[in-house]
Motif scaffolding. Structure first.
Motif, mmCIF file in Angstrom:
data_model
loop_
_atom_site.group_PDB
_atom_site.id
_atom_site.type_symbol
_atom_site.label_atom_id
_atom_site.label_comp_id
_atom_site.label_asym_id
_atom_site.label_seq_id
_atom_site.Cartn_x
_atom_site.Cartn_y
_atom_site.Cartn_z
ATOM 1 N N ASP A 153 57.076 91.616 26.128
ATOM 2 C CA ASP A 153 57.309 92.967 25.600
ATOM 3 C C ASP A 153 55.968 93.685 25.452
ATOM 4 O O ASP A 153 55.184 93.365 24.562
ATOM 5 N N HIS A 189 67.304 96.765 34.622
ATOM 6 C CA HIS A 189 66.783 95.698 35.478
ATOM 7 C C HIS A 189 67.867 95.314 36.473
ATOM 8 O O HIS A 189 68.981 95.001 36.058
ATOM 9 N N GLU A 232 60.285 90.345 34.839
ATOM 10 C CA GLU A 232 61.635 90.877 34.604
ATOM 11 C C GLU A 232 61.838 91.249 33.131
ATOM 12 O O GLU A 232 62.530 92.204 32.794
ATOM 13 N N PHE A 233 61.187 90.488 32.212
ATOM 14 C CA PHE A 233 61.283 90.816 30.778
ATOM 15 C C PHE A 233 60.558 92.138 30.499
ATOM 16 O O PHE A 233 61.020 92.962 29.716
ATOM 17 N N GLY A 276 64.078 99.470 30.476
ATOM 18 C CA GLY A 276 65.438 99.403 29.952
ATOM 19 C C GLY A 276 66.499 99.185 31.005
ATOM 20 O O GLY A 276 67.681 99.119 30.706
ATOM 21 N N ASN A 306 62.646 94.964 31.733
ATOM 22 C CA ASN A 306 63.793 95.090 30.837
ATOM 23 C C ASN A 306 63.418 95.786 29.532
ATOM 24 O O ASN A 306 64.126 96.669 29.048
ATOM 25 N N ASN A 307 62.310 95.356 28.960
ATOM 26 C CA ASN A 307 61.854 95.913 27.682
ATOM 27 C C ASN A 307 61.373 97.340 27.818
ATOM 28 O O ASN A 307 61.681 98.193 26.992
#
Length: 528
Positions: A497, A528, A518-519, A526, A522-523
């Protein structure tokens, strides 16, 4: 030898706080020392503390003020308002001594000769002699009057500045900090206006204001005059620049966030003194107020200013800097630089983590988190600073924005939530100073939250702050950073993050061991 009542900024330096106050000492240092290093600062002049004392001796003004302030209970807001109002009336009704009036007008004429203009607008800025001390931020306690033109308006604006040493908030702040009212004098700085009403302006810090991470410059900006950013009327654009690679000649803007920039402050329409607030058109709201090369220019100046003040202090000295862009010439200017007073003062040798319990439902509203704490209490929606007496200790203050007039109740709140503002606005700075959870720039808190509702304000979930219904349990983990021997195994960080990166970087560690792309997507994005 008679003491000077007015000094040009070229005659003033950082050591002259007792003579011209924190703001003007800083303006003088900036103009004298940093112009040579390529930083574009603004010329001007300043009245001295002797000029203020001369005014106090006029018509027995000091004795009348002392009598008025005797036995004042600053916690009683009604009494504070009565005494403050009477003190300001006494100040405004006392004429400026003739020699002071002449000195101010002469200095303004000399300034005009230096900048090559006969007629120009000036900013008249208050500077208290106890201002910008490392342990006390008098930021915004006294008035600044913008767009002042002509001798008559200049003298009138100076009188207003002198009177603003006696606003309710300034009296309350001095009492809380234990300053004697008559140990604090007021100096006035006068500078030509940078025409940012036709462009943009803002604030920048040479550290991350949330985590205290020292390798970043955080820049906030919005359209129009800077007061709108400082007071939190407009939610600004934000850029973060990484200092180490900037100094190596790269272009390291690591994040940029588009702000809403709801309103802008511009010169008054009627040709009179002062300013007015206008809505920003959608096309302007949807674009950044600075280009990338301008962001990098400001960041380089910020580094030069920090290096200068650190050398002066003999230790690293993070800075809080105001900047503006002139819409007529297209030039950038530095308007002010002062030591940052919150993160740089932290001496603690521990890390605190606030953790919210999982069963909290969806947030009622969200905004920009200031700090990482959690608080709960009853909502108190308050839009009128004249109704502060209705606020109960422990309530959560919900309002559109705050300015220094709100400070007497901010210290009674358990958390602060505003519709507007960014991480460097008044609400955010005062909340950090008071150690309160604060969420700014929600856009709609005053509409969706209702007085009397019990809520939890959480800044412990990353860059987004959330307000949840009800009292949600949370725990505080406190980890001492001891001097114990480090293990032989390298302790590496797992970063998923980006919003937590600056905090994580300050824990004892040997670098990043894993960054899961990928995290991060995503973080941060928002999707993915």
């Amino acid at each position: 030898m008679t003491k000077p009542l007015v000094l040009d900024l070229s005659e003033v330096s950082a050591g002259d706080v007792a003579l011209v106050g924190g703001k003007c000492a800083s303006l003088g240092e900036l103009f004298r020392e940093l112009t040579a290093k390529g930083v574009r600062a603004v010329d001007g002049f300043s009245t001295t503390s002797d000029a203020y004392h001369l005014l106090l001796e006029t018509d027995g003004l000091k004795k009348r003020l002392q009598k008025l302030l005797k036995n004042l209970d600053a916690e009683n807001l009604n009494e504070l308002a009565r005494v403050g109002g009477e003190a300001r009336r006494l100040m405004l009704e006392t004429p400026l001594p003739p020699e002071l009036e002449t000195a101010i007008i002469d200095a303004c004429n000399r300034l005009g000769q230096r900048i090559g203009k006969k007629s120009f607008e000036v900013a008249v800025r208050s500077s208290a002699t106890a201002e910008d001390l490392p342990d006390a931020s008098f930021a915004g306690q006294q008035d600044t009057i913008l767009n002042v033109k002509g001798e008559k308006q200049l003298i009138e604006a100076c009188k207003q500045c002198f009177a603003s040493l006696w606003t309710d908030r300034a009296i309350s702040y001095r009492t809380t900090k234990g300053f004697d009212h008559f140990d604090v004098a007021l100096s006035i700085g006068v500078q030509p206006m940078v025409r940012s009403d036709a462009a943009c302006s803002g604030v920048m810090f040479t550290l991350d204001t949330e985590s205290g991470f020292r390798d970043a410059v955080v820049i906030n900006g919005a359209w129009g005059l800077g007061e709108a950013v400082v007071q939190g009327m407009a939610t600004p654009d934000e850029w973060i620049v990484f200092k180490p690679t900037l100094k190596q000649g790269f272009r390291p803007i690591v994040t940029r966030k588009l702000g809403v920039k709801e309103v802008k402050m511009v010169f008054s329409d009627d040709g009179g003194v002062g300013t007015q607030i206008r809505n920003v058109v959608e096309t302007q709201r949807n674009r950044f107020c600075l280009a990338g090369f301008e962001v990098l220019q400001l960041a380089q100046w910020a580094c030069a200013i920090e290096e200068h003040y650190s050398a002066l202090a003999g230790r690293p000295q993070p800075m809080d800097i105001e900047w503006a862009k002139d819409g007529i010439t297209g030039e950038l200017f530095i308007l002010q630089a002062r030591p940052e007073t919150v993160q740089s003062q932290k001496q603690q040798n521990y890390i605190e983590n606030y953790k919210l319990s999982d069963n909290h439902g969806t947030p009622l509203c969200t905004g920009v988190a200031v700090g990482e704490k959690i608080g709960h209490g009853n909502v108190h929606v308050l839009l009128d600073p004249n109704k502060l007496t209705s606020f109960q200790p422990g309530d959560i203050l919900v309002t559109s924005m705050t300015d220094p007039a709100w400070e007497p109740i901010m210290k009674r709140a358990s958390a602060i939530v505003t519709d507007r503002g960014g991480r460097t606005c008044h609400s955010a700075i005062i909340s950090r100073e008071l150690g309160l959870p604060c969420i700014v720039g929600t856009g709609n808190a005053t509409e969706v939250l209702h007085t009397g509702t019990n809520v939890t304000v959480s800044c412990a979930e990353g860059a987004l702050g959330n307000i949840y219904y009800g009292t949600i349990p949370f725990e505080v983990e406190r980890h001492e950073i001891t001097d114990q021997k480090r293990p032989q195994t390298q302790v590496m960080m797992n970063v998923g993050d980006p919003d937590h990166a600056f905090n994580v970087a300050q824990m004892p560690n040997d670098g990043v061991g894993l960054a899961r792309l990928e995290f991060i997507i995503n973080n941060h994005i928002g999707i993915h």
